[in-house]
Design an enzyme around this catalytic site. Sequence first.
Site, PDB file in Angstrom:
ATOM      1  N   GLU A 164       0.818  -1.209   0.000  1.00 55.18           N
ATOM      2  CA  GLU A 164       0.000   0.000   0.000  1.00 55.18           C
ATOM      3  C   GLU A 164       0.862   1.274   0.000  1.00 55.18           C
ATOM      4  OE1 GLU A 164      -3.332   0.057   0.175  1.00 55.18           O
ATOM      5  OE2 GLU A 164      -3.921   1.983   1.036  1.00 55.18           O
ATOM      6  N   ASP A 165       1.927   1.277   0.771  1.00 49.56           N
ATOM      7  CA  ASP A 165       2.611   2.536   1.068  1.00 49.56           C
ATOM      8  C   ASP A 165       4.046   2.662   0.573  1.00 49.56           C
ATOM      9  OD1 ASP A 165       0.364   3.448   2.358  1.00 49.56           O
ATOM     10  OD2 ASP A 165       0.972   2.659   4.298  1.00 49.56           O
TER      11      ASP A 165
END
Length: 739
Positions: free
Chosen positions: A85-86
Site C-alpha cells: 500500500e505505502d
Amino acid sequence: MLNNLYKKKLDDLLYHCRKNLPGGLTDEKLITKAFKFSYEAHKNVRRASGEPFISHPYEVAIILAQEIPLDAVSIAAALLHDVVEDTPFTLPDIRAEFGDEIAEIVDGVTKIEGMFENYEMKQVESYKKMLLSMTSDIRVILIKFADRLHNLRTLEFLSSEKQIRLAQETLEIYAPLAHRFGLSSVKTELEDMSFKYLNRTAYDDIAKKLQSKKREREKFIKKFIEPIKERLKDSGFKFEIYGRAKHLYSIYKKIVSRNKTFEELFDLFAIRIILDTQNKNDCFSVYGICSEIYIPVPERFKDYISLPKQNGYQSIHTTLISKEGKMFEVQIRTQEMNEIAEKGIAAHWKYKENNIVHDKKLEDWMKSIRESIENSSNDESSSQIMANFKLNLYQDEIYCFTPKGDLKILPSGATAIDFAFDIHTEIGMKCIGAKVNGKIVSLDTHLKSGDQIEILTSKNQTPKIDWEKFAVTHKAKSDIRKYFNTEKRNLIQKGKEIWERKAKKLKVKLSDEYLSKVVHKLKFKDTGNFFYLISQDESKVNAVIDFINDKSKLTTLDQKLNVPEETTGSDADNFDKFVDEARTSANGIFIGNGNAQNIKGIKYEYAKCCNPIPGDEVIGFISREKGIRIHRKTCKNILNLFMKEPEKIIQINWNEADSGEFTGGVKIIGEDRPGILNEITKTISKNFKTNIKSVDIKTKSSMFEGTLILSIQNLKQLNQIIDKITHQEGVFSATRFEV
Ligand code: MN
C-alpha cells in the site's frame, strides 16, 4: 542495516513470539527477514505522529504476538502488511521474497485497507459480511484487528474528521466482528478507544467517576472475596480471584439503555474466579460454595457452560449480595474457558476441547477448525493447520455498489444484468451495458465483491432473449421471462431451429457474433427479431444466405488491415550495399508529404499495420524489395523486427510542416440505436475536411463496436476527431484504432 534501537525492537518481538505463539517460535529467521524488509521498505516515511513508519507495522506485529498469538507467518505478514500500500514494493516483490502464503495475506489486508473509504456507511451488517466474503484466510481479519487497534491507539495525531470516521467504523464494524471471533480484550479496547473519540465528555465523565471510587471499590472487593478465598483453599481448589471494573463503553451503554445514572448502576465491576482444572463441574461446585457464603439473586444466574454463547464463550455468571446489601457480579470459569473468552478464535490453536456453537455458519466454521486440528498429527505445525483452514463464511454472496455507494447484495456468479434488475425492473429492461469500476463491459460480465457498477441504459432498449442465459437472480430471470411471453419465446426458438436446419443443409457455418453482424447489415433489429420473423415467414432466411454467398460483401475491414509481417531481403551481398546507401541518404532527412515516394532515390512507404500519420513517433525498417518502410514506434511488428534485425532499423523524422493524405482509424463503442452511426459520420463530415474511407460495425449485447477509417492529415486532426466523437450522445468511448 538496523541500528541498536531496532535491533532491540526486533529482540523484543522475538521474545513475545517465543513466549506466546502456540507452537513456540518455529521460524525466527522468517520474522527477522520480514522485519528487515519492512524496515528498509518504509525507511523514508514517517507517521502523522512523527515516528518512523516502521513503528506501525512493528506495533501491529507486537499486538498480534501478545493478544492474538497465532504463528510466525501471521507475525511476518503483519510486519509487511502496509508495504504494498505505502511503498514502491509490489505484491510480486513480496511473493518473490516470502512466498505465496504471506503474499496472499498481505494482498488481503491491502484490499480491505480503504475498502470503505469511498462508500457511505449505511448497511453496517452487510459491510461486516462483505469484509468476511473478501477474506479467504482468517489471518487477514486478525491482522486487520491488530492494525485497527494500533491505528486507534495513535488516533490523536489525525484530523478530527478522520478520528470520527475511523472511530465510527470501528464501533460499528470491527468491534462487533472482534466479538464474534471471541476476541474480547481486543473488542473491549476497540470500543473504549472509539467511544473516547465519539463522545469525549461522557468518556471523561465515566473515567473520572470510576477513578474516584477506585480505592473504596478495591476495599469492598477485598472484603468481599476474602471469605470465598478461604473456603476455596480449604476445599483444595487451585484458582485465581480478582475484581475488575467493566470497560467504559459497556458502562456507558448500561447508563443509556437502563436510563440510570452512573451512581445507580450496581454492576460496574465483576469478580472473576478462574479455576486451574480440567473439570468443568468444578465451576458448579465453586458456585455452590459461593452461594453458601452470600445470597444469590436467582434471576441473574446464567449457565454459559452448558449453553455457550455463539462465539464459544463459556462461564457461570451469578450475582451475589454482600453482608452490607451490595450486589456483586461473579463469573466462574476454568483457565481454558478464560483463554477462549479473551482470545476467542485464536485460543483454538491451543486447545482441542470442543465448543458448542449455535450460529449455523459459525458452527460450520468452528467445525472446520476442529477437524483440521483433530486430523493433524502432533508434529504438524500450526501454520499448516492454518493453511488448511479457509474462512468460508458468506462466500455464497457478493457485495457490489452503485455509483453513489449504495450496497447491493447478489448471489455469487451474478452478472451485470442481475445488478441492473436489482436496482429497478425498468433499469433492467432498458440496460444496454455497464461500467464496472469505470470500465465498459458487456451485460454478461460476472461481478465481484467490491465492484462499483454503473448501468448504461437507452430508452430504445428492450430485453433480449439471450439475457436469460446469464441472469442469475430470481428477480432478473422472472422480469425477463415476463417480458417474453411464452408464445413469442417459442416462436423465436422455432425460427432459430429453422435457421439452423437451413444453414446445416447449405453447409453454412456462422458464429453467433458473425450472424448478428450480418443480421444487422440486413436491417433486422437483432438476431432474436430475425428468428422471430423467420418463424412467421421462412423466406426471410434467404436474405442472409444470399448475403453470405456473395463473397465480395464479406471482405471486411479486419481483413484489409491484417497485413502479413514484413518480409526481409535475402540477397545478402547486394543488400548490405543497399542498406548503406539508404542509411546515408535517409539519415537526418525528413519524410515528405504523401504516400509512397522516394528519399533520394530510395523508395519508402508507410506500414499498413500501424498506419503512421504525421505527428506520430516513427521509425524505419529497410528491406531490399520495399525500400524503407515507416512504422510507428509503438507498432508490435516493428518491435519484433527490432529484436530480430536491429541492423535494418533507421531513425526517421517527420518534416515539421508535414501533412497530407494519410490513413487513420477510430474505434468507437456506443449504444446500438438506429441512426447513431449516421449521426457520427455527419458530425465528422460537417466539422472536418476529411473522407470516411470505410465503416465497420459489430453489435454485441445491445452495444456496437465500430471502426471508422478516415483520410487524416496529421495526428492533431485525428485527435480532434476522436474528441468530437467522444462527446457525441450515445458514444461511450472513442479511441485510435490499433491493429
Ligand atoms: Mn496498517
